[in-house]
Design a protein around this motif. Structure first.
Motif, short mmCIF file in Angstrom:
data_model
loop_
_atom_site.label_atom_id
_atom_site.label_comp_id
_atom_site.label_asym_id
_atom_site.label_seq_id
_atom_site.Cartn_x
_atom_site.Cartn_y
_atom_site.Cartn_z
N THR A 144 0.62 -1.49 0.24
CA THR A 144 0.46 0.02 0.07
C THR A 144 0.85 1.41 0.24
O THR A 144 1.65 1.49 0.87
CB THR A 144 -1.15 0.60 1.32
N VAL A 145 0.58 2.26 -1.02
CA VAL A 145 1.07 3.09 -0.92
C VAL A 145 0.14 4.32 -0.69
O VAL A 145 -0.36 4.59 -1.53
CB VAL A 145 2.47 3.81 -2.74
N LEU A 146 1.01 4.86 0.85
CA LEU A 146 0.33 6.29 1.24
C LEU A 146 -0.82 7.43 1.06
O LEU A 146 -1.95 7.67 0.54
CB LEU A 146 0.02 6.04 2.95
N ASP A 147 0.42 7.68 0.00
CA ASP A 147 -0.07 8.91 -1.13
C ASP A 147 -0.08 8.68 -1.97
O ASP A 147 -0.47 9.57 -3.09
CB ASP A 147 1.23 9.96 -0.77
N GLY A 148 -0.45 7.34 -2.38
CA GLY A 148 -0.79 6.58 -3.68
C GLY A 148 -0.04 6.58 -4.95
O GLY A 148 1.86 7.47 -4.68
N ALA A 149 0.69 5.48 -5.89
CA ALA A 149 0.93 5.17 -7.05
C ALA A 149 0.40 4.70 -7.97
O ALA A 149 -0.07 3.35 -7.05
CB ALA A 149 2.97 5.02 -6.32
N GLU A 150 1.09 4.27 -9.06
CA GLU A 150 0.46 3.74 -10.17
C GLU A 150 0.59 2.43 -9.48
O GLU A 150 1.67 1.93 -9.06
CB GLU A 150 1.09 3.99 -11.51
N GLY A 151 -0.86 1.68 -9.71
CA GLY A 151 -0.45 -0.12 -9.44
C GLY A 151 -0.68 -0.59 -8.43
O GLY A 151 -0.55 -1.47 -7.79
N HIS A 152 -1.09 0.58 -6.85
CA HIS A 152 -0.91 0.54 -5.40
C HIS A 152 -2.02 1.46 -5.34
O HIS A 152 -2.19 1.92 -5.66
CB HIS A 152 0.29 1.24 -5.04
N GLU A 153 -2.36 0.66 -4.29
CA GLU A 153 -3.89 1.31 -3.59
C GLU A 153 -3.16 1.96 -2.18
O GLU A 153 -1.86 1.48 -1.66
CB GLU A 153 -4.14 0.12 -2.41
N SER A 154 -4.22 2.91 -2.26
CA SER A 154 -3.30 4.60 -0.97
C SER A 154 -4.22 3.98 0.15
O SER A 154 -5.67 3.74 0.25
CB SER A 154 -3.78 5.62 -2.07
N LEU A 155 -4.56 5.25 0.94
CA LEU A 155 -4.80 5.32 2.12
C LEU A 155 -6.44 6.17 2.23
O LEU A 155 -7.09 4.72 2.20
CB LEU A 155 -3.95 6.71 2.71
N MET A 156 -5.94 6.95 0.61
CA MET A 156 -8.00 7.61 0.57
C MET A 156 -8.20 5.74 -0.43
O MET A 156 -10.10 6.35 0.14
CB MET A 156 -7.81 8.21 -0.54
N ASP A 157 -7.83 5.15 -1.07
CA ASP A 157 -8.44 3.64 -1.87
C ASP A 157 -9.27 3.05 -0.63
O ASP A 157 -10.19 2.76 -0.41
CB ASP A 157 -7.55 2.67 -2.25
#
Length: 531
Positions: A144-157
């Protein structure tokens, strides 16, 4: 007879860290500011923070995370760290926090040892994280990439899914809350097993001496991945319902700006920051009148330096002592004890007793009426003492004796009021800006160089950092190597705080008959001493 804490024992509730910090939020506390994130400029209330922690826990449970699982958290100080950390614990899992400066091999070692099944990080740290995960078989979709990155779930997700926090039942006295890594008294980093009870107890113990108040604004620049930042700065502040102001890394100008703009009242620092506060001209350009207390920890603080900070800021100056293995605080200097020297680490906190042991005779050193004791090794007993080192019974038994005393490896003297002075270290760790640097780890790296036949690493005094790694190197016959090349070689393989910064070439490394490196024979020496 052991020395006892002057504070009354505190009752330790049989609850999880989450319940201890958040279950009892009163209606009038829900709207109080909990965390101000200096990176984003956003503020989160206690009510919103708890809701997001619950949602994060629910999202983890929906992905199969269960009590007993280990989740790695690799993130600088932000609101997202607070949410993810407490969300992991709320899901019943164990958080293993990873140093933000770690290289991919260092990350892989911790993942492998801890048995982590998922990884939580931020985009600037993603390349090293993915490389470390790949080495141990954690798939990219488990990152999980908290601040967002392509191909990964984020905190907001995860938060937007709206999952309720799972219904989990744990035993706070035995269930592991966190697995931070520490080198203990020597050797390579080991997983320190700390239960919910360890952490809850130490928050209450710390509060007996560290008088944070609900109206305090606390600057959190010391990293949350380290037990000092994690359980003192983050958890104590949240427990008293004060406001936490997060900084992802130390930058003096930003540090001073936040003190001024956020009206910081309580500062937790390490000694290198005290040097800046005492000496840097930029401090004179800001209004520090809001600061009422500064507490220094992670490494010993010189009394003169502490007095200089106190005089310049016009505030109370405190010092504390602890170890990861103690959850971490065992001693602290109370704000209302101006009669005690700032050069001491203070008094034993509530529920702690300690001994000082003669390292030569093994006998217990007793109090001296009106004076300071002879020096000896500090042994500590209390509810913050770790369960042990993960998967390392031998190291656990070497550190905690049959009576429950943890042998710290620090040499101390005790003053007439029961205050403790750290005078030396029996253990061989190097303390660089408060970070632990195990010599054995650097020696192992050095020995992988084909031109190096043998090596030893010891602490070297440094005014800004406290100590830096000093390598003594024996070259292979006919080999040629410069000090700069040695430093560059290690810099590629370890986190920045572990870099070798002084190098001397000598003909042979002094060792005992059993082959143990005699580091005491190298401290304070240079190549000229072996010519």
């Amino acid at each position: 007879m052991p020395f006892k804490s002057p504070f009354a024992d505190v009752d330790i509730p049989d609850v999880s860290l989450y319940d201890f910090l958040f279950a009892g939020l009163a209606d009038d506390e829900l709207g109080r500011p909990a965390v101000y994130d200096s990176l984003s400029g956003t503020e989160t209330t206690y009510g919103d923070l708890r809701a997001r922690i619950d949602a994060f826990a629910g999202a983890l449970a929906a992905r199969g995370v269960q009590p007993g699982d280990v989740v790695a958290l690799h993130c600088p100080n932000t609101t997202a760290f607070v949410i993810a950390f407490h969300g992991i614990l709320r899901a019943g899992a164990t958080a293993t926090t990873i140093n933000s400066l770690y290289t991919a091999p260092e990350i892989a070692n911790q993942l492998r040892d801890s048995g982590a099944i998922r990884y939580v990080t931020v985009s600037p740290l993603l390349p090293g994280a993915l490389a470390g995960c790949a080495e141990v078989g954690i798939e990219a979709d488990k990152v999980t990439v908290l601040d967002g990155a392509e191909g990964h779930e984020s905190l907001m997700d995860l938060l937007s899914e709206g999952h309720a926090a799972p219904d989990v039942t744990i035993d706070p006295a035995t269930h592991l809350a966190v697995l931070p890594y520490s080198s203990g008294t020597t050797g390579k980093a080991k997983g320190v097993m700390l239960t919910h009870r360890n952490l809850v107890a130490n928050v209450l113990q710390s509060m007996s001496a560290i008088a944070e108040q609900p109206d305090d604004v606390v600057l959190a620049v010391l990293p949350f991945f380290h037990i000092y930042g994690m359980n003192v700065i983050m958890s104590v502040t949240l427990r008293v319902r004060a406001k936490l102001v997060t900084m992802p890394r130390f930058d003096l100008d930003e540090f001073l700006r936040l003190i001024h703009e956020q009206r910081i009242s309580f500062l937790y620092i390490a000694p290198p920051m005290a040097v800046a506060l005492a000496k840097h001209p930029a401090v004179d350009a800001i209004d520090t009148s809001s600061v009422r207390a500064v507490l220094s920890g992670a490494a010993p603080l010189d009394e003169a330096l502490g007095e200089a900070v106190k005089a310049r800021l016009g505030c109370g100056m405190l010092q504390g002592y602890g170890m990861t293995e103690l959850s971490p605080v065992s001693h602290a200097l109370p704000l209302d004890r101006g009669d005690l020297s700032i050069g001491s680490v203070g008094l034993a906190v509530a529920n702690v007793e300690f001994k000082v042991m003669d390292t030569g005779t093994g006998e217990e050193i007793v109090a001296v009426p009106g004076g300071r004791t002879a020096p000896g090794e500090l042994w500590i007993k209390g509810p913050g003492v770790m369960v042990g080192y993960l998967g390392n019974e031998e190291a656990t038994n070497e550190t905690i004796d049959a009576d429950g005393y943890l042998h710290t490896g620090d040499i101390v003297e005790v003053g007439p009021e029961g205050e403790v002075y750290v005078v030396d270290r029996l253990k061989e760790l190097i303390k660089y800006k408060g970070y632990q640097v195990p010599p054995a780890e650097l020696e192992a790296v050095l020995l992988t160089h084909p031109a190096i036949a043998d090596a030893a690493v010891v602490p070297h005094p440094d005014e800004d950092a406290g100590e830096v790694p000093h390598a003594f190197v024996v070259l292979q016959p006919g080999a040629s190597l410069t000090a700069e090349e040695v430093m560059a070689f290690t810099a590629e393989k370890v986190a920045p705080h572990k870099k070798v910064r002084v190098v001397d070439f000598i003909p042979v490394i002094p060792k005992s008959a059993s082959g143990k490196i005699l580091r005491k024979d190298l401290k304070g020496k240079t190549a000229a001493d072996f010519a």
